[in-house]
Design an enzyme around this catalytic site. Structure first.
Site, PDB file in Angstrom:
ATOM      1  N   LYS A 134       0.778  -1.178   0.068  1.00 30.19           N
ATOM      2  CA  LYS A 134      -0.138  -0.071   0.202  1.00 30.19           C
ATOM      3  C   LYS A 134       0.905   1.166  -0.014  1.00 30.19           C
ATOM      4  CE  LYS A 134       0.709   1.408   4.440  1.00 30.19           C
ATOM      5  NZ  LYS A 134       1.501   2.528   4.792  1.00 30.19           N
ATOM      6  N   ASP A 162      -2.655  -1.984   9.479  1.00 27.76           N
ATOM      7  CA  ASP A 162      -2.747  -2.110   7.891  1.00 27.76           C
ATOM      8  C   ASP A 162      -3.244  -3.224   7.408  1.00 27.76           C
ATOM      9  OD1 ASP A 162      -1.883   0.572   8.036  1.00 27.76           O
ATOM     10  OD2 ASP A 162       0.380   0.139   7.532  1.00 27.76           O
TER      11      ASP A 162
END
Ligand code: C5P
Length: 307
Positions: A11, A152
């Site tokens: 990401k 995350d």
């Protein structure tokens, strides 16, 4: 023998706003997450009875320190996923071998460890179903398990584009960008620890304003518009801990990238480029100058089984 492989994406935080430190030791964040097509790969297979969980790590296109830095004991998130998911599925933790193929830099601010955990959630969910007949958990259920293990991981399960709040684990998926993105990722010779970057943030910045990220995402109709909204509230803290990143950002922008920022807690520099060819060209130049650089792009799906 049942052998299951799954992958999960890296990401980059297109916008990363960080609130004040809370009593639970975390910061509320307001972030626009984008998944990139740089994917960790996890393979789960059976092992000899009584051997427990064995973890093996190989690198794919990364300097060897990234493989050496990955723990192969119970502290690795993939082992924690196996234990927690076994518990949720009501089975004993089986004897398994977990093979990790690393493509995302370690301690780089790109969710490499979280992507391993996300891929493991999907792989083990399937493995347990095939081997022990457990009912497969849904993606939403896997994201809830993910949130128990790190901030995350849920996004690495979900992929694509999403707004993350809370610790970053409360996700609102939004429509994909109406264009592909192409990035150069410049990897530093040393990593940065996420808690140390947050601690520096508390010292230097303490808190940043939160904006309406669905409105921001809606305004991004071109790659140039995306370049103009890229921002990272943790960047001053990462630059304070690694001042050399500032000249790296200037160097990459000097090579023609639209905008370069610290990715998440750093120290990877993510540079948005106007085309795939430009990203490849800039990465080549950086590598010739002795700066390890990769390319990646979007859109990218969340964690998924591979044939
Ligand atoms: O959740 P995760 O294990 O990824 O977080 C690592 C560390 O980063 C936390 O222990 C905390 O110090 C810091 N952190 C934070 N606020 C967040 C996410 C992480 O302070 N939203």
């Amino acid at each position: 023998m049942t052998v299951i492989t799954a992958t999960a994406p890296a990401k980059v935080n297109l916008v990363f706003e960080v609130g004040p430190l809370k009593s639970n030791g975390y910061h509320d964040v307001n972030s626009l997450f984008l998944a990139l097509d740089l994917r960790e790969e996890i393979t789960v297979s059976g092992a000899l009875a009584g051997t427990g969980i064995s973890i093996f790590v190989k690198g794919d296109g990364l300097p060897s320190r990234h493989v050496a830095a990955v723990p192969t004991d119970s502290s690795n998130l993939v082992a924690k996923v196996a234990l927690l998911l076994s518990q949720k599925l009501g089975i004993e933790t089986p004897d398994i071998q977990i093979d990790i193929l690393k493509r995302i830099p370690v301690a780089g601010g790109m969710a490499g460890g979280s992507a391993d955990a996300a891929a493991m959630l999907v792989a083990f969910n399937e493995y347990a179903h095939r081997e022990f007949g457990t009912t497969r958990l849904s993606t939403a259920e896997l994201m809830d398990v993910a949130a128990e293990l790190g901030s995350d991981i849920s996004f690495c399960v979900l992929g694509q584009l999403a707004i993350g709040t809370g610790r970053g684990e409360q996700l609102q998926p939004i429509n994909s960008l109406p264009f592909e993105t192409h990035w150069v990722l410049a990897i530093s010779p040393q990593g940065l620890s996420t808690p140390s970057v947050y601690a520096k943030f508390d010292e230097l910045v303490a808190s940043s304003e939160f904006s309406d990220l669905s409105q921001v995402a809606g305004s991004v109709t071109s790659v140039e518009a995306l370049a103009s909204v890229l921002s990272n509230g943790l960047q001053p803290a990462a630059l304070a801990l690694m001042p050399q990143l500032e000249s790296l950002i200037e160097e990459i922008e000097g090579l023609g990238a639209l905008k370069a920022i610290v990715s998440g807690s750093g120290p990877t520099i993510a540079a948005l480029c106007s085309s795939k060819d430009q990203a490849i060209e800039i990465a080549k130049t950086l590598n010739e100058r002795g700066i390890f650089a990769l390319t990646a792009g979007s859109p990218a799906l969340g964690a998924k089984l591979e044939a």
